[in-house]
Design an enzyme around this catalytic site. Structure first.
Site, PDB file in Angstrom:
ATOM      1  N   GLU A  21      48.915 -65.730  51.324  1.00  5.89           N
ATOM      2  CA  GLU A  21      47.969 -66.093  52.526  1.00  5.89           C
ATOM      3  C   GLU A  21      47.887 -67.653  52.738  1.00  5.89           C
ATOM      4  O   GLU A  21      48.530 -68.440  51.842  1.00  5.89           O
ATOM      5  CB  GLU A  21      46.463 -65.656  52.184  1.00  5.89           C
ATOM      6  CG  GLU A  21      46.198 -64.437  53.066  1.00  5.89           C
ATOM      7  CD  GLU A  21      45.594 -64.790  54.395  1.00  5.89           C
ATOM      8  OE1 GLU A  21      45.959 -66.084  54.825  1.00  5.89           O
ATOM      9  OE2 GLU A  21      44.949 -63.937  55.263  1.00  5.89           O
ATOM     10  N   ARG A 104      33.537 -63.483  48.585  1.00  2.00           N
ATOM     11  CA  ARG A 104      34.600 -64.589  48.201  1.00  2.00           C
ATOM     12  C   ARG A 104      34.945 -65.324  49.599  1.00  2.00           C
ATOM     13  O   ARG A 104      34.980 -64.797  50.726  1.00  2.00           O
ATOM     14  CB  ARG A 104      35.780 -64.339  47.348  1.00  2.00           C
ATOM     15  CG  ARG A 104      36.638 -63.089  48.254  1.00  2.00           C
ATOM     16  CD  ARG A 104      38.029 -62.957  47.530  1.00  2.00           C
ATOM     17  NE  ARG A 104      38.797 -61.995  48.020  1.00  2.00           N
ATOM     18  CZ  ARG A 104      39.639 -62.394  49.126  1.00  2.00           C
ATOM     19  NH1 ARG A 104      39.735 -63.471  49.655  1.00  2.00           N
ATOM     20  NH2 ARG A 104      40.392 -61.331  49.560  1.00  2.00           N
ATOM     21  N   ASN A 157      38.427 -64.452  59.081  1.00  9.56           N
ATOM     22  CA  ASN A 157      39.924 -64.655  59.088  1.00  9.56           C
ATOM     23  C   ASN A 157      40.239 -65.569  59.743  1.00  9.56           C
ATOM     24  O   ASN A 157      39.575 -66.915  59.768  1.00  9.56           O
ATOM     25  CB  ASN A 157      40.586 -63.220  59.174  1.00  9.56           C
ATOM     26  CG  ASN A 157      41.367 -62.850  58.063  1.00  9.56           C
ATOM     27  OD1 ASN A 157      42.035 -63.643  57.524  1.00  9.56           O
ATOM     28  ND2 ASN A 157      41.234 -61.439  57.872  1.00  9.56           N
ATOM     29  N   ASP A 211      44.650 -60.511  61.361  1.00  8.64           N
ATOM     30  CA  ASP A 211      44.366 -61.498  60.124  1.00  8.64           C
ATOM     31  C   ASP A 211      44.556 -62.938  60.495  1.00  8.64           C
ATOM     32  O   ASP A 211      43.666 -63.322  61.116  1.00  8.64           O
ATOM     33  CB  ASP A 211      45.398 -60.893  59.074  1.00  8.64           C
ATOM     34  CG  ASP A 211      45.220 -60.889  57.688  1.00  8.64           C
ATOM     35  OD1 ASP A 211      44.417 -62.047  57.259  1.00  8.64           O
ATOM     36  OD2 ASP A 211      45.301 -60.246  56.932  1.00  8.64           O
TER      37      ASP A 211
END
Length: 307
Positions: A21, A104, A157, A211
């Site tokens: 990511e 998180r 995101n 995403d």
């Protein structure tokens, strides 16, 4: 809508063992930054030499951006930290409160004034299956003061801003929406929330979950469709899908422009959630970083954090 005629290559095979990511092209060094979320690792990859440096953090990490005065800002579970790459020193800046059972940080970028926008998500029992509406979008000012900007987010995101800094785009993956906000560059305030791109217009098999995201110089959005093997280009004014790029990794997670002239796109992917048999048979390049060239568009340098 048309498929893009471009070249896709595997740049870093199996770059992440869990969830790759947060790709960020570091203009100063010409290196690609990215993270492996559940392995707690941040990487700095030299595209010229193939050297891939790593730093290990104490908690899951999903954000890494350069700091203007040196080092990097990264996330570690619910903390934001400063990394000194040369000494491998990690200094905590702050920790946001837990809203769910084990939330998180998940994604973050800086605006043109150097403020870090970083979002959280609720506990994830498996990829994209998590506690809903336990996340927030935060803004870290230059003086390291934190502000809660959006609440009730499920999976915080992708972020992007228009070139004139009047609109901010922001993704919450679970409702499958890319939102637009009016953005005040001077104050960093946002208002007038609306849906810019509604992924529910297309089946989840076609476009997946929205995403990570980037924006090109023409103001078009590029969104990684998780579980679609695609990066999709959209017109955020009309909400229309313009074209798509297929990569050999089903769990596409994010993308950024980079390279010397910002005509290359780097795409991260994940492996977490696959059994070993599924990995071998269905998605053998899962976790890799892919490079896309020949798109015919370019991006802009991503801003650094300014303390």
């Amino acid at each position: 809508m048309a498929s893009s005629k471009c070249n896709v290559e595997t740049l870093i095979k199996h770059a992440a063992s869990t969830i790759g990511e947060g790709p960020h092209w570091e203009e100063k060094t010409g290196k690609l930054l990215y993270v492996d979320i559940l392995s707690n690792d941040v990487y700095r990859y030299d595209v010229e030499t193939g050297d891939n440096e790593k730093m290990h953090l104490d908690g899951s990490t999903s954000i890494i951006v350069p700091a203007e005065d040196g080092g990097y800002i990264a996330s570690s579970l619910r903390k934001l930290c400063h990394l000194d790459w040369e000494t491998k020193t990690v200094t905590d800046i702050l920790e946001v409160p837990s809203i769910g059972s084990n939330d998180r940080f998940n994604d973050g970028k800086c605006d043109s004034n150097g403020r870090l926008w970083a979002g959280t998500m609720g506990y994830e029992s498996e990829p994209a299956v998590n506690e809903l509406e336990k996340g927030c979008l935060y803004k870290l000012d230059k003086g390291k003061e934190i502000h809660t900007m959006v609440e009730g987010v499920s999976i915080s995101n992708g972020l992007a801003w228009t070139a004139d800094n009047t609109v901010m785009y922001y993704i919450d993956s679970i409702p499958r929406h890319v939102y637009a906000y009016d953005f005040d560059q001077a104050t960093g305030s946002i208002s007038n929330k609306r849906i810019a791109v509604d992924f529910n217009k297309w089946s989840i098999d076609d476009t997946g979950l929205p995403d990570g995201m980037t924006i090109d110089i023409e103001g078009k959005l590029w969104v990684a469709g998780y579980m679609s093997s695609k990066v999709l280009q959209f017109d955020p004014v009309t909400g229309a899908k313009i074209r798509e790029v297929t990569v050999p990794g089903k769990k596409t997670t994010s993308c950024c422009f980079g390279g010397r002239d910002y005509t290359e796109m780097f795409v991260t992917s994940g492996r977490a959630g696959w059994t070993e048999e599924e990995f071998q048979q269905l998605d053998p390049l899962a976790g890799s970083v892919f490079k896309v060239t020949g798109l015919g568009v370019k991006g802009l340098p991503a801003p650094n954090y300014q303390c």
